[in-house]
Design a protein around this motif. Structure first.
Motif, PDB file in Angstrom:
ATOM      1  N   GLN A  52     -41.406 -24.351 -21.267  1.00 28.18           N
ATOM      2  CA  GLN A  52     -42.717 -23.721 -21.416  1.00 28.18           C
ATOM      3  C   GLN A  52     -43.512 -24.361 -22.548  1.00 28.18           C
ATOM      4  OE1 GLN A  52     -44.238 -21.854 -19.441  1.00 28.18           O
ATOM      5  NE2 GLN A  52     -45.994 -21.143 -20.619  1.00 28.18           N
ATOM      6  N   LEU A  53     -42.843 -24.688 -23.641  1.00 32.23           N
ATOM      7  CA  LEU A  53     -43.539 -25.371 -24.733  1.00 32.23           C
ATOM      8  C   LEU A  53     -44.060 -26.732 -24.270  1.00 32.23           C
ATOM      9  CD1 LEU A  53     -41.207 -24.581 -27.762  1.00 32.23           C
ATOM     10  CD2 LEU A  53     -43.449 -23.602 -27.280  1.00 32.23           C
ATOM     11  N   GLU A  56     -47.112 -26.136 -22.285  1.00 30.58           N
ATOM     12  CA  GLU A  56     -48.253 -25.855 -23.146  1.00 30.58           C
ATOM     13  C   GLU A  56     -48.803 -27.137 -23.763  1.00 30.58           C
ATOM     14  OE1 GLU A  56     -47.264 -22.852 -25.974  1.00 30.58           O
ATOM     15  OE2 GLU A  56     -46.899 -21.305 -24.455  1.00 30.58           O
ATOM     16  N   SER A  57     -47.895 -28.066 -24.100  1.00 29.89           N
ATOM     17  CA  SER A  57     -48.360 -29.324 -24.689  1.00 29.89           C
ATOM     18  C   SER A  57     -49.116 -30.170 -23.674  1.00 29.89           C
ATOM     19  CB  SER A  57     -47.177 -30.105 -25.255  1.00 29.89           C
ATOM     20  OG  SER A  57     -46.393 -30.690 -24.226  1.00 29.89           O
ATOM     21  N   GLY A  61     -52.148 -23.776 -23.763  1.00 26.84           N
ATOM     22  CA  GLY A  61     -51.450 -22.503 -23.744  1.00 26.84           C
ATOM     23  C   GLY A  61     -51.897 -21.565 -22.639  1.00 26.84           C
ATOM     24  N   TYR A  62     -53.205 -21.410 -22.452  1.00 21.08           N
ATOM     25  CA  TYR A  62     -53.697 -20.495 -21.423  1.00 21.08           C
ATOM     26  C   TYR A  62     -53.319 -20.981 -20.027  1.00 21.08           C
ATOM     27  CZ  TYR A  62     -56.638 -17.992 -24.831  1.00 21.08           C
ATOM     28  OH  TYR A  62     -57.096 -17.240 -25.874  1.00 21.08           O
ATOM     29  N   ALA A  64     -50.896 -23.010 -19.181  1.00 22.31           N
ATOM     30  CA  ALA A  64     -49.458 -22.926 -18.964  1.00 22.31           C
ATOM     31  C   ALA A  64     -49.031 -21.492 -18.665  1.00 22.31           C
ATOM     32  CB  ALA A  64     -48.710 -23.442 -20.195  1.00 22.31           C
ATOM     33  N   ALA A  65     -49.686 -20.527 -19.300  1.00 20.41           N
ATOM     34  CA  ALA A  65     -49.365 -19.128 -19.020  1.00 20.41           C
ATOM     35  C   ALA A  65     -49.699 -18.773 -17.573  1.00 20.41           C
ATOM     36  CB  ALA A  65     -50.131 -18.219 -19.981  1.00 20.41           C
ATOM     37  N   HIS A 281     -45.145 -16.888 -25.206  1.00 20.36           N
ATOM     38  CA  HIS A 281     -44.716 -16.897 -23.811  1.00 20.36           C
ATOM     39  C   HIS A 281     -43.433 -17.688 -23.612  1.00 20.36           C
ATOM     40  CE1 HIS A 281     -49.089 -15.928 -22.385  1.00 20.36           C
ATOM     41  NE2 HIS A 281     -48.440 -14.870 -22.860  1.00 20.36           N
TER      42      HIS A 281
END
Length: 801
Positions: A52-53, A56-57, A61-62, A64-65, A281
């Motif tokens: 998940q990190l 996000e990278s 972040g939004y 990936a969520a 998350h």
């Protein structure tokens, strides 16, 4: 003499403990008994967080969520299934304490409201209640315990009959013992009187059955980091209907409320009203992975296993002289507490840590209502989990027996003092008795062995490094002043490892507080019709004319082209080796140089290593023996070729075209062999060598370079570096190579307890720190599929040592 230890075996179980250990890398770092504090994470859980990190990278972040929305929703479903509630009655929070504070504040307790609290209440909960009593006039009544040490239900019944109460609360299990509160009885009484029952399930989730209906529980809080085996920073709360509709958080957040007008808002209709918009998350997905693991094992089977395992541990500790188990009669589950006569619990914890046994000491100020009446200032707390095996129990009990008998152990290593040489590791031989046992033994302390030693020590393993000669000797493949680093390789298989190597050198330099790599750029030339030309990230092909502009000191032969790598450079090999050994010792590794290994063999699930000083036993063996690898792994001998290589320095002006202003690292694939070299940067002139030479037995004497060898090298240098002067000094080293010129890194085929890293000469030094990390990963049972192309198994499929 230590007190005798009863060899009681834990009862049979349907759980596959070996499988749980295999997927729990932390099992390799010692004997862990702190699941009640923060349990070891499974590798799948760690990977879920990392994935998940990484998302996000890559996406933000939004975004990936949104991509993970289905998996995030699954966390609520799994939590609800564990608690026997509906998913909309579950909220995800940052910790159990955060959940407690939001729930209790939403009850809107008023002056005179009675809160009936068990003596098992956790410190943070008790402090919150006491602050409410002081600040708002709430009346906190601490319930007495019965003869079994649990909340006395008759006393609770009387307290409920005395007058209205606003809340009944208890910890399912306290932080201070293995007590299991009669939660169902408490819930039944609270329900009969219409009083909300808040259960702190922080210590019970993941080990005890927790069904909110069966327990008569209206409100529940818990954490992920304990027996659920989820990452720190995860927690949960659950609120049953119809109570849910009556509770409003004191500080609504955009996650749990909608701003409908200038001075109006609406709360979410479900338990999300207690959540915050900002959340980790990645950690929540780790929680989801851990919950999936628990469901797969079966919570009932986990409870049965852990309760039996802890009962065995409790019995064995109780048999030791000077040891007193402090759990009350109502104890059960996975937590065991004890004290050792005459020793502070923190001192017991410290001495156990020296023996690689990890647990915690709990002071009375973490549980005043429970420990003060029992006259306990501090206890040692051990907690088992699904990865705890019989060897762990033996290690704990034997260590406590030694400590209770007064067998105090000194620190395994002493960090360098201010008066120690700044850049030199201690190389005093670590003499070891025949019975010595370690988590890992590393044989050979060249660049790869010292890298593995450092990584293993920094991960907390008890590790011994063995070197047959003096540390820093010049008889193998890691000595000398300089080595090359580059990104140019003929196959993409290498790209990931090269990228990791650059990061690893930067990390090592920062840790050692010294400069290890000088970027000079590099040119790597070969005939233009070469079938496997070099390439790599950031590299580009150049012709002879452009190559001459890049490095004015270099001239390519006719028909040659080159690859330019602007990130290439020179490694300070001597300092790199010293830095790794120094950091290894600082992290606790022991080094025994001048200690030849005369043989080794598997021994159950470990190995026995025979040395000139006696036998050493270890859970894992790491062989980084360089040219002597065939002596340690005979099955590899026909696949490894050891060659004697000549290097020399040529007179050159460091300020001229052969210095750093006109030259960088280079190689040219000539008919005589691959000529490689470095500019004159260290005051010794231009360094060059040919990677060809006679086959050599590393046990044989190694003479200096002959006049013929130096003449051959000088002619090759003259072809491509015409400004070089005569030879000023020379040296020899040994290369160990495979037919495909790829390393051998991985398990010794047929012997999973032993790992080998070899055939790294010629181009292996640049990977020193990253191969060390890879070997440490494999010792810790962390999968490394990226190393499959280097596996020893590719050379001898199905072979057994």
């Amino acid at each position: 003499m230590s007190a005798p230890v009863t060899a009681t075996s834990p009862p049979p179980t349907t759980l596959d403990v070996a499988a749980e250990r295999a997927r729990t890398p932390g099992c390799a770092t010692g004997h862990h008994f702190n699941a009640a504090g923060a349990a070891l994470l499974a590798s799948d859980t760690v990977q879920a967080v990392i994935d998940q990190l990484r998302a996000e990278s890559l996406h933000g972040g939004y975004e990936a969520a949104k991509l993970a929305a289905g998996d995030l929703a699954g966390v609520y479903t799994r939590t609800a299934a564990l608690l026997g509630v509906d998913a909309d009655e579950v909220a995800l929070v940052e910790s159990a304490t955060a959940g407690w504070q939001r729930i209790v504040s939403s009850l809107r307790l008023r002056p005179g409201d009675r809160v009936l609290a068990s003596r098992s209440s956790y410190v943070s909960s008790a402090l919150h209640l006491l602050a409410a009593e002081r600040d708002t006039g709430v009346r906190v009544e601490v319930l007495p315990n019965g003869p079994d040490g649990a909340t006395d239900l008759e006393s609770l019944q009387r307290a409920l009959r005395t007058g209205p109460a606003a809340l009944v609360t208890a910890a399912h299990m306290p932080t201070s013992s293995g007590l299991v509160e009669p939660a169902a009885g408490i819930g039944a009484l609270a329900g009969a009187h219409g009083v909300p029952f808040l259960l702190d399930a922080t210590q019970s989730l993941g080990q005890l059955p927790v069904d909110m209906d069966a327990l008569g529980c209206d409100l529940l809080i818990g954490t992920g980091r304990k027996f659920l085996r989820a990452p720190r920073g995860t927690g949960l709360l659950a609120v049953r209907r119809p109570l849910l509709e009556t509770l409003t958080p004191q500080a609504p957040d955009v996650r749990g409320a909608r701003w409908t007008a200038e001075r109006a808002w609406e709360l979410a209709p479900d338990a999300r009203r207690f959540e915050l918009w900002e959340a980790a998350h990645a950690l929540r997905l780790g929680l989801g992975s851990a919950l999936a693991d628990l469901h797969a094992l079966g919570p009932g089977d986990v409870f049965t296993h852990l309760a039996a395992l802890a009962a065995t541990l409790r019995e064995r500790l109780a048999e030791l002289p000077k040891v007193r188990v402090t759990d009350p009669p109502a104890a059960g589950g996975a937590i065991v507490t004890f004290v050792v006569d005459g020793l502070d619990a923190s001192e017991v914890q410290r001495q156990l840590a020296l023996r690689r046994v990890h647990l915690i000491a709990v002071p009375a100020d973490h549980s005043r209502w429970d420990m003060d009446p029992r006259g306990l200032a501090k206890v040692v707390r051990a907690s088992v989990h699904v990865y705890t095996d019989e060897g762990d129990l033996d290690a704990l009990v034997e260590a406590v027996a030694e400590i209770s008998a007064g067998a105090h152990r000194t620190e395994p290593t002493t960090p360098p003092t201010a008066g120690s040489p700044a850049n030199a590791p201690s190389t005093r031989p670590a003499r070891h008795p025949a019975a010595t046992r370690h988590d890992a033994v590393v044989v050979g302390l060249g660049v790869h062995g010292s890298g593995a030693l450092r990584q293993l020590a920094e991960r907390g393993l008890d590790v011994l490094g063995l070197e047959q000669f003096a540390v820093g000797h010049d008889l193998g493949s890691s000595h000398g002043a300089t080595r090359m680093i580059r990104r140019a390789y003929p196959h993409p298989d290498w790209d990931g490892l090269v990228d990791s190597a650059y990061r690893a050198w930067a990390e090592l330099a920062e840790a050692a507080r010294t400069r290890l790599v000088e970027v000079t750029g590099g040119l790597y030339a070969a005939p233009q019709d070469r079938p496997d030309p070099l390439r790599g990230p950031g590299c580009r092909a150049v012709d002879a004319e452009e190559a001459a502009r890049i490095f004015r000191g270099l001239r390519l032969p006719e028909g040659f082209t080159a690859v330019h790598d602007p990130a290439a450079g020179i490694i300070d090999a001597h300092e790199a080796l010293r830095a790794q050994l120094r950091l290894a010792e600082r992290a606790g590794a022991r080094i025994a140089d001048r200690t030849p290994v005369t043989g080794w063999q598997p021994d159950g699930d470990g190995v026995v290593v025979r040395t000139s000083e006696g036998e050493v036993r270890a859970r894992r063996l790491v062989l980084c023996a360089g040219p002597w690898t065939s002596y340690q792994v005979p099955a590899l001998s026909k696949h490894l070729t050891v060659t004697r290589i000549v290097n020399a320095y040529f007179a050159a002006d460091p300020q001229g075209p052969l210095g750093r202003r006109g030259l960088g690292s280079f190689s040219v694939d000539l008919p005589e062999g691959l000529l490689y070299g470095f500019p004159a940067v260290d005051g010794r002139g231009l360094k060059a060598g040919l990677d060809t030479g006679p086959a050599w037995d590393p046990e044989a004497a190694r003479p200096a370079a002959t006049e013929d060898e130096l003449a051959l090298l000088a002619r090759a240098v003259a072809r491509v570096v015409p400004g070089a002067g005569p030879v000023t000094e020379s040296l020899t080293c040994l290369y160990t190579m495979t037919a495909d010129r790829r390393f051998v890194v991985g398990e010794v085929p047929g012997v999973p307890q032993a790992l080998v890293a070899s055939a790294c000469s010629g181009h292996g030094f640049k990977f020193g720190p990253v191969i060390g990390a890879a070997l440490a990963d494999l010792v810790c049972e962390v999968p490394r599929p990226d190393l499959d192309f280097l596996s020893p198994a590719r050379l001898m499929p199905g072979a057994v040592r």
